[in-house]
Design an enzyme around this catalytic site. Sequence first.
Site, PDB file in Angstrom:
ATOM      1  N   CYS A 328     -23.400  15.918 -37.010  1.00 29.49           N
ATOM      2  CA  CYS A 328     -24.388  14.837 -37.100  1.00 29.49           C
ATOM      3  C   CYS A 328     -23.688  13.483 -37.299  1.00 29.49           C
ATOM      4  CB  CYS A 328     -25.403  15.135 -38.193  1.00 29.49           C
ATOM      5  SG  CYS A 328     -26.932  14.181 -38.026  1.00 29.49           S
ATOM      6  N   HIS A 464     -27.273  21.029 -37.484  1.00 27.91           N
ATOM      7  CA  HIS A 464     -27.070  21.419 -38.882  1.00 27.91           C
ATOM      8  C   HIS A 464     -27.277  22.928 -39.034  1.00 27.91           C
ATOM      9  CE1 HIS A 464     -26.787  17.385 -40.506  1.00 27.91           C
ATOM     10  NE2 HIS A 464     -27.871  17.036 -39.849  1.00 27.91           N
TER      11      HIS A 464
END
Length: 529
Positions: A328, A464
């Site tokens: 991310c 994630h």
Amino acid sequence: MAKVIMVQGTMSNAGKSLIVAGLCRIFKQDGYRVAPFKSQNMALNSFITKEGLEMGRAQVMQAEAAGVEPVAAMNPILLKPTTHVGSQVIVNGEVLGNMSARDYFVYKKQLIPEIKKAFRELERDNDIIVIEGAGSPAEINLRENDIVNMGLAELLDAPVLLVGDIDRGGVFAQLLGTLMLLEKTEKERVKGLIINKFRGDKTILDPGVVMLEERGHVPVVGVVPYMELSIDDEDSLSSRFDRKEEGLIDIAVIRYPRISNFTDLSALEQIGQVSVRYVDSVRDLHHPDMIVLPGSKNTMADLRWMRENGLEALIKKKAQDTIVFGICGGYQMLGETIRDPYQVENGGSMKGMGLLPAATELKQEKTRTQVTGTFGEISGALSGLSGKSVRGYEIHMGSTGYSGSNVDNRSTVDGGSIVDSERVINPESRGNENRYICRIQNEADGSVKYDGIFSGNVYGTYVHGIFDEGTLAETLVGILAERKGVVLDTGQMISYGQFKQMQYDKLADGLRESMDMEAVYAMLREAAI
């Protein structure tokens, strides 16, 4: 109508989250439909539900303990700090906007209907709801318009268990002081006290328990031992940040000031002979087998922090022979440029680390989606992950694609007819190395999602929880061991999912042995009358 019970604490990190999880597990084991609920959570660790809604990780953990699917109603308000005095406010899974602490303090009463709505949604499908408070109910400056501690207990007519942490010392002052600062009607809601994280011979504590009950006029319903558990905890006070010992396989995670979703590394932390260290200085990086750049709530500010303290330069040097993995915000840092035309963070643009031929533009709309599928063909150091199943979720305020190419590689765009990895030559890169798209093929409809870029030793993805699925974490560690020329003892390895279920059962067993569950059930019955 569901029965309710609420767990409050004398302070942050008293153990509320785990007590709630343990009670959820016990009620599930006893045959009840149970759900956790926390009206307001402040955390940088968040999760995306199947509906694409955002919620706090603590309630996801508690839902897992309860054996139910996480839903945003379990955490209707999530505050994600952006500065020391402001947060992004998320209501029932959707971004409301950024607010200063003072503005939110004034505004929060308007969110009571949303809290009620979320609670009623859970109430329809459950027999018991276990509610978690936040911080301490004795913060007298926050009592006005309280929506998370005694104000919520009154709103939902919930009995309260008050938890104190003996491991830090002063537990009797914690519990008695909290009771003294409560209003009479608030104190009457406290039906039991819990002394948490006790080490040693309980008989030595017994005189103090008697005195506590005499002075507080509330029974002690549990002295819970300090349990060695590996369960996701709240972010700001996590003890995992203190780990320094290096294992046979050593993974260094960069701990920048605004680190988020560090639970992405939980699956790796459970593997024997593997160390996961959180590093915030050049002197502590040493010679890890893999460097992870985790998520960040402010990518540009955290990259600037790494640049100023020398970590960026050292990581770029080590990337020549060490695997570097960005997730991310960490993925965005690894690219060549980051632009913020809409002032999502601080505005402007800056040069990235230049380890991937990627460019990021921060967007006003947040991407929120779950990801399920299999890895496409991966080349380079982690080629052994090719074809492995993957499951995770994306939360980001940006779009990342190849720089200097005509390939549209935004992370939220399906590739459709793409069936093989696309190879891109970046003429400006060192030695004209081959760069690849990392793709994930959706098992349901066959569509292809571009989830990252990799190049030799350097990898980046928006997903994630990417190491949580099946034995993916063990496969990764096996690759690292082979590169290092060492052999790990894999005889006792189990999947991360199995490991978590064992931890929840261990937690429930510990609470059953140390708490008066008959008294807890009596509180539930009395509250329902």
